[in-house]
Design an enzyme around this catalytic site. Structure first.
Site, PDB file in Angstrom:
ATOM      1  N   ASN A  65       0.816  -1.218   0.000  1.00  0.00           N
ATOM      2  CA  ASN A  65       0.000   0.000   0.000  1.00  0.00           C
ATOM      3  C   ASN A  65       0.853   1.273   0.000  1.00  0.00           C
ATOM      4  OD1 ASN A  65      -2.496   1.632   0.612  1.00  0.00           O
ATOM      5  ND2 ASN A  65      -1.365   1.977   2.505  1.00  0.00           N
ATOM      6  N   TYR A 129       4.243   9.320 -11.406  1.00  0.00           N
ATOM      7  CA  TYR A 129       3.279   8.631 -10.535  1.00  0.00           C
ATOM      8  C   TYR A 129       2.379   7.685 -11.354  1.00  0.00           C
ATOM      9  CZ  TYR A 129      -0.505   7.746  -7.269  1.00  0.00           C
ATOM     10  OH  TYR A 129      -1.439   7.117  -6.469  1.00  0.00           O
ATOM     11  N   LYS A 133       2.076   3.450 -11.277  1.00  0.00           N
ATOM     12  CA  LYS A 133       0.830   2.722 -11.017  1.00  0.00           C
ATOM     13  C   LYS A 133       0.457   1.823 -12.202  1.00  0.00           C
ATOM     14  CE  LYS A 133       0.413   4.168  -6.871  1.00  0.00           C
ATOM     15  NZ  LYS A 133       0.568   3.243  -5.750  1.00  0.00           N
ATOM     16  N   THR A 164      -7.275  10.722   2.178  1.00  0.00           N
ATOM     17  CA  THR A 164      -6.154  10.293   3.023  1.00  0.00           C
ATOM     18  C   THR A 164      -5.160  11.453   3.093  1.00  0.00           C
ATOM     19  OG1 THR A 164      -4.846   9.476   1.172  1.00  0.00           O
ATOM     20  CG2 THR A 164      -6.401   7.913   2.162  1.00  0.00           C
TER      21      THR A 164
HETATM   22  N1  LIG Z   1      -5.429   8.972  -1.715  1.00  0.00           N
HETATM   23  C1  LIG Z   1      -5.686   8.837  -2.999  1.00  0.00           C
HETATM   24  O1  LIG Z   1      -6.416   9.650  -3.610  1.00  0.00           O
HETATM   25  C2  LIG Z   1      -5.118   7.654  -3.755  1.00  0.00           C
HETATM   26  C3  LIG Z   1      -5.678   7.338  -5.006  1.00  0.00           C
HETATM   27  C4  LIG Z   1      -5.188   6.249  -5.699  1.00  0.00           C
HETATM   28  C5  LIG Z   1      -4.168   5.474  -5.166  1.00  0.00           C
HETATM   29  N2  LIG Z   1      -3.623   5.819  -3.957  1.00  0.00           N
HETATM   30  C6  LIG Z   1      -2.538   4.975  -3.435  1.00  0.00           C
HETATM   31  O2  LIG Z   1      -2.911   4.484  -2.173  1.00  0.00           O
HETATM   32  C7  LIG Z   1      -1.730   4.124  -1.445  1.00  0.00           C
HETATM   33  C8  LIG Z   1      -1.852   4.631  -0.030  1.00  0.00           C
HETATM   34  O3  LIG Z   1      -1.787   6.048  -0.043  1.00  0.00           O
HETATM   35  P1  LIG Z   1      -2.771   6.942   0.845  1.00  0.00           P
HETATM   36  O4  LIG Z   1      -3.741   7.573  -0.052  1.00  0.00           O
HETATM   37  O5  LIG Z   1      -3.272   6.185   2.020  1.00  0.00           O
HETATM   38  O6  LIG Z   1      -1.750   8.084   1.264  1.00  0.00           O
HETATM   39  P2  LIG Z   1      -1.123   8.409   2.692  1.00  0.00           P
HETATM   40  O7  LIG Z   1      -2.211   8.688   3.670  1.00  0.00           O
HETATM   41  O8  LIG Z   1      -0.102   9.458   2.420  1.00  0.00           O
HETATM   42  O9  LIG Z   1      -0.409   7.056   3.131  1.00  0.00           O
HETATM   43  C9  LIG Z   1       0.799   6.652   2.552  1.00  0.00           C
HETATM   44  C10 LIG Z   1       1.340   5.490   3.348  1.00  0.00           C
HETATM   45  O10 LIG Z   1       2.596   5.099   2.772  1.00  0.00           O
HETATM   46  C11 LIG Z   1       3.565   5.034   3.819  1.00  0.00           C
HETATM   47  N3  LIG Z   1       4.869   5.406   3.287  1.00  0.00           N
HETATM   48  C12 LIG Z   1       5.183   6.548   2.611  1.00  0.00           C
HETATM   49  N4  LIG Z   1       6.492   6.568   2.337  1.00  0.00           N
HETATM   50  C13 LIG Z   1       7.019   5.426   2.843  1.00  0.00           C
HETATM   51  C14 LIG Z   1       8.326   4.872   2.891  1.00  0.00           C
HETATM   52  N5  LIG Z   1       9.384   5.509   2.348  1.00  0.00           N
HETATM   53  N6  LIG Z   1       8.485   3.675   3.500  1.00  0.00           N
HETATM   54  C15 LIG Z   1       7.449   3.017   4.070  1.00  0.00           C
HETATM   55  N7  LIG Z   1       6.193   3.491   4.055  1.00  0.00           N
HETATM   56  C16 LIG Z   1       5.988   4.685   3.449  1.00  0.00           C
HETATM   57  C17 LIG Z   1       3.096   6.037   4.868  1.00  0.00           C
HETATM   58  O11 LIG Z   1       3.603   5.709   6.160  1.00  0.00           O
HETATM   59  P3  LIG Z   1       4.865   6.505   6.809  1.00  0.00           P
HETATM   60  O12 LIG Z   1       4.735   7.934   6.439  1.00  0.00           O
HETATM   61  O13 LIG Z   1       4.722   6.208   8.269  1.00  0.00           O
HETATM   62  O14 LIG Z   1       6.089   5.877   6.245  1.00  0.00           O
HETATM   63  C18 LIG Z   1       1.590   5.823   4.809  1.00  0.00           C
HETATM   64  O15 LIG Z   1       1.213   4.722   5.595  1.00  0.00           O
HETATM   65  C19 LIG Z   1      -0.559   4.706  -2.234  1.00  0.00           C
HETATM   66  O16 LIG Z   1       0.081   3.673  -2.943  1.00  0.00           O
HETATM   67  C20 LIG Z   1      -1.224   5.685  -3.188  1.00  0.00           C
HETATM   68  O17 LIG Z   1      -0.470   5.856  -4.368  1.00  0.00           O
HETATM   69  C21 LIG Z   1      -4.093   6.886  -3.238  1.00  0.00           C
END
Ligand SMILES: NC(=O)c1ccc[n+]([C@@H]2O[C@H](COP(=O)([O-])OP(=O)(O)OC[C@H]3O[C@@H](n4cnc5c(N)ncnc54)[C@H](OP(=O)(O)O)[C@@H]3O)[C@@H](O)[C@H]2O)c1
Length: 242
Positions: A65, A129, A133, A164
């Protein structure tokens, strides 16, 4: 997931401890920076050791994730960040899955890779990005096919905008009109779990996202690029105004 299955044990792999009190002993945080190859290798060993000690039997769900994005013409904000994005969104997914796959094959289970609707077309202003994906989406489909007789499955999860920390970390403001289209993380999780239960290899969460992904699939890539470029430019204008 914790609400649905009270006996699940969780292992969180990220830099900060999510520290969710209600999980108590069931949540184990293994601190790591997954953009660093040595840390991926180390944390994979720690996951194996933890499982052997605490949960020596039972199926495993590996959810890849962790990820982030940035917005702006390449290579803004800076080139190092773009490379770090590839390390986290792509390399860590392949590396961690490869290291843990023998364990999954022994115990059974599934791999959930979080891609995005950005995977379905080139994404100007989010060029790196979207490409990371697209990799995750294609790779997950191929992996799922390769694993079809193994007792392990792979699912590509493709959310659209979700509420998020993602946008804040991408350096974008939240609270604008585009956020009205966003889904909650709970909705995304439920939709993903239903897809996993149904044995699917891909899920696009939410009907608006399904429609957008469907619309961009049969059109030529050059046209899909222009459409995505126009949509994302509109999003940037909204950002600038809010
Ligand atoms: N939010 C959206 O609109 C959206 C849409 C499509 C896809 N996504 C995808 O969903 C996934 C989760 O993102 P999210 O939306 O939940 O964003 P988020 O709230 O920013 O969460 C990102 C997560 O990734 C972890 N992370 C970031 N850098 C890291 C690193 N170097 N090592 C280990 N962990 C790391 C963070 O934990 P730490 O900071 O504690 O490391 C956090 O748990 C991502 O792959 C994102 O691309 C998000």
């Amino acid at each position: 997931m914790a609400k649905l299955k009270p006996d699940l044990v969780f292992c969180n792999l990220s830099r900060r401890n999510p520290d969710i009190k209600s999980f108590g002993e069931r949540l184990n945080h293994l601190a790591c920076d997954l953009s660093q190859p040595t840390e991926v290798a180390l944390v994979a060993r720690n996951v194996e050791a933890f499982l052997e000690r605490r949960v020596p039997a039972g199926r495993i769900l590996l959810i890849n994730n962790s990820g982030f994005g940035t917005m702006g013409p390449f290579p803004e904000a800076d080139l190092a960040k773009q490379v770090e994005m590839i390390d986290l969104n792509v390399r860590a997914v392949v590396h961690l899955t490869g290291l843990l796959l023998p364990l999954l094959l022994r115990r059974g289970g599934a791999i959930m890779n979080v891609a995005s609707t950005a995977a379905f077309q080139p994404t100007p202003t989010m060029a790196t990005y979207g490409a990371t994906k697209a990799f995750v989406l294609h790779w997950s489909h191929a992996l799922n096919y390769e694993l079809r007789h193994s007792g392990v499955r792979a699912l590509a999860v493709c959310p659209g905008t979700t509420r998020t920390e993602f946008f804040r970390i991408a350096g974008l403001k939240t609270g604008n009109r585009a956020d009205a289209l966003a889904m909650s993380p709970e909705e995304v999780v439920m939709s993903s779990l239903r897809a996993l239960g149904a044995g699917r290899s891909q899920v696009v969460t939410g009907w608006k996202n399904k429609l957008a992904a469907f619309a961009s699939s049969p059109v030529p890539k050059s046209l899909a690029t222009r459409v995505a470029g126009t949509v994302l430019a509109g999003y940037r204008r909204l950002q600038a105004r809010s």
